[in-house]
Scaffold this motif. Structure first.
Motif, PDB file in Angstrom:
ATOM      1  N   ASP A   1       0.828  -1.211   0.000  1.00 45.53           N
ATOM      2  CA  ASP A   1       0.000   0.000   0.000  1.00 45.53           C
ATOM      3  C   ASP A   1       0.861   1.259   0.000  1.00 45.53           C
ATOM      4  OD1 ASP A   1       0.742  -0.893   2.594  1.00 45.53           O
ATOM      5  OD2 ASP A   1      -0.639   0.553   3.478  1.00 45.53           O
TER       6      ASP A   1
ATOM      7  N   ASP B   1      -7.286   0.867  -2.650  1.00 39.79           N
ATOM      8  CA  ASP B   1      -8.047  -0.379  -2.703  1.00 39.79           C
ATOM      9  C   ASP B   1      -7.085  -1.568  -2.776  1.00 39.79           C
ATOM     10  OD1 ASP B   1      -9.809  -2.458  -3.072  1.00 39.79           O
ATOM     11  OD2 ASP B   1     -10.706  -1.665  -4.912  1.00 39.79           O
ATOM     12  N   LEU B   2      -6.906  -2.235  -1.666  1.00 39.18           N
ATOM     13  CA  LEU B   2      -5.959  -3.348  -1.559  1.00 39.18           C
ATOM     14  C   LEU B   2      -6.301  -4.498  -2.505  1.00 39.18           C
ATOM     15  CD1 LEU B   2      -3.422  -4.166  -0.044  1.00 39.18           C
ATOM     16  CD2 LEU B   2      -4.862  -5.148   1.731  1.00 39.18           C
ATOM     17  N   LYS B   3      -7.565  -4.606  -2.878  1.00 43.91           N
ATOM     18  CA  LYS B   3      -7.981  -5.671  -3.786  1.00 43.91           C
ATOM     19  C   LYS B   3      -7.354  -5.523  -5.172  1.00 43.91           C
ATOM     20  CE  LYS B   3     -12.341  -6.333  -1.449  1.00 43.91           C
ATOM     21  NZ  LYS B   3     -13.760  -6.049  -1.462  1.00 43.91           N
ATOM     22  N   LYS B   4      -6.803  -4.370  -5.471  1.00 43.67           N
ATOM     23  CA  LYS B   4      -6.193  -4.119  -6.783  1.00 43.67           C
ATOM     24  C   LYS B   4      -4.699  -4.417  -6.801  1.00 43.67           C
ATOM     25  CE  LYS B   4      -9.720  -0.914  -8.172  1.00 43.67           C
ATOM     26  NZ  LYS B   4     -10.064   0.416  -8.644  1.00 43.67           N
TER      27      LYS B   4
ATOM     28  N   ASN C   1      -8.848  -6.810   9.004  1.00 45.37           N
ATOM     29  CA  ASN C   1      -9.273  -6.434   7.665  1.00 45.37           C
ATOM     30  C   ASN C   1      -9.123  -7.666   6.773  1.00 45.37           C
ATOM     31  OD1 ASN C   1      -8.879  -5.638   4.863  1.00 45.37           O
ATOM     32  ND2 ASN C   1      -8.884  -3.525   5.611  1.00 45.37           N
ATOM     33  N   ASP C   2     -10.225  -8.115   6.184  1.00 47.65           N
ATOM     34  CA  ASP C   2     -10.201  -9.323   5.367  1.00 47.65           C
ATOM     35  C   ASP C   2      -9.234  -9.229   4.193  1.00 47.65           C
ATOM     36  OD1 ASP C   2     -12.049 -10.506   7.028  1.00 47.65           O
ATOM     37  OD2 ASP C   2     -13.766 -10.149   5.706  1.00 47.65           O
ATOM     38  N   ASP C   3      -9.132  -8.053   3.578  1.00 45.08           N
ATOM     39  CA  ASP C   3      -8.246  -7.895   2.428  1.00 45.08           C
ATOM     40  C   ASP C   3      -6.778  -8.078   2.824  1.00 45.08           C
ATOM     41  OD1 ASP C   3     -10.488  -7.373   0.877  1.00 45.08           O
ATOM     42  OD2 ASP C   3     -10.306  -5.200   1.107  1.00 45.08           O
TER      43      ASP C   3
ATOM     44  N   VAL D   1      -6.305 -11.879   3.678  1.00 42.82           N
ATOM     45  CA  VAL D   1      -6.260 -12.763   2.507  1.00 42.82           C
ATOM     46  C   VAL D   1      -4.856 -12.786   1.916  1.00 42.82           C
ATOM     47  CG1 VAL D   1      -7.030 -12.972   0.095  1.00 42.82           C
ATOM     48  CG2 VAL D   1      -8.708 -12.682   1.919  1.00 42.82           C
TER      49      VAL D   1
END
Length: 176
Positions: free
Chosen positions: A95, A104-107, A145-147, A150
């Motif tokens: 990050d 957006d960590l999902k990216k 935080n789930d992200d 994961v």
């Protein structure tokens, strides 16, 4: 123990991975463990040897890493590769290294910057891209935080798979 300009010799790192260092040894960045030391394990068992070597590198430091540190890591990598121990790189603080991922960590797997950093490190060290894993540190978060979890759990699962694969390989060769 981290690697910086004050560390003169990679031998203790290599000895530790190969299982030659006994419990209680105090690492000295200026002077490596000698073969005649009481802390030198002459006959390491499979329990003494590392089953997977994990390097931890900050995403925002990859591009500015000192040449000395890179040479040091290459030396360790080549010595560990000679004995077939799997090697993984955790790229932390993804990050902080990329504004897109910070939002957006999902990216993280879509970030060109993170991809370039991973490819660059793969090329420099010779570690395959699939062995370089992005993770985010818990730093300012108060709640889970789930992200973040994961990424960390995916990295841990890969480390365990590689370590297990190493043991299976040893068993198949009759070394266990």
């Amino acid at each position: 123990m981290g690697i910086d300009i004050d560390v003169n010799c990679p031998d203790d790192y290599i000895s530790a991975v190969k299982g030659h260092i006994k419990d209680g040894y105090k690492f000295n960045p200026k002077k490596p463990l000698s073969d005649d030391s009481p802390y030198f394990n002459k006959n390491p068992t499979v329990n003494d040897v590392a089953h997977c070597l994990v390097y931890v590198v900050s995403a925002n430091r990859l591009s500015t890493m000192d040449e000395y540190v890179l040479k040091f890591l290459k030396h360790i990598r080549s010595n560990v590769s000679d004995i077939d121990i799997p090697q993984i790189v955790l790229v932390t603080k993804v990050d902080a290294g990329c504004p897109l991922v910070e939002k957006d960590l999902k990216k993280v797997y879509r970030s060109r910057y993170i991809k370039q950093q991973i490819e660059k490190f793969s090329q420099i060290l010779g570690i395959p891209i699939n062995c370089i894993l992005p993770v985010k540190n818990y730093s300012e978060e108060i709640n889970l935080n789930d992200d973040i979890d994961v990424l960390a759990l995916t990295a841990l699962l890969q480390i365990l798979r590689f370590a297990n694969g190493y043991l299976i390989q040893k068993k198949n060769k009759g070394e266990l």
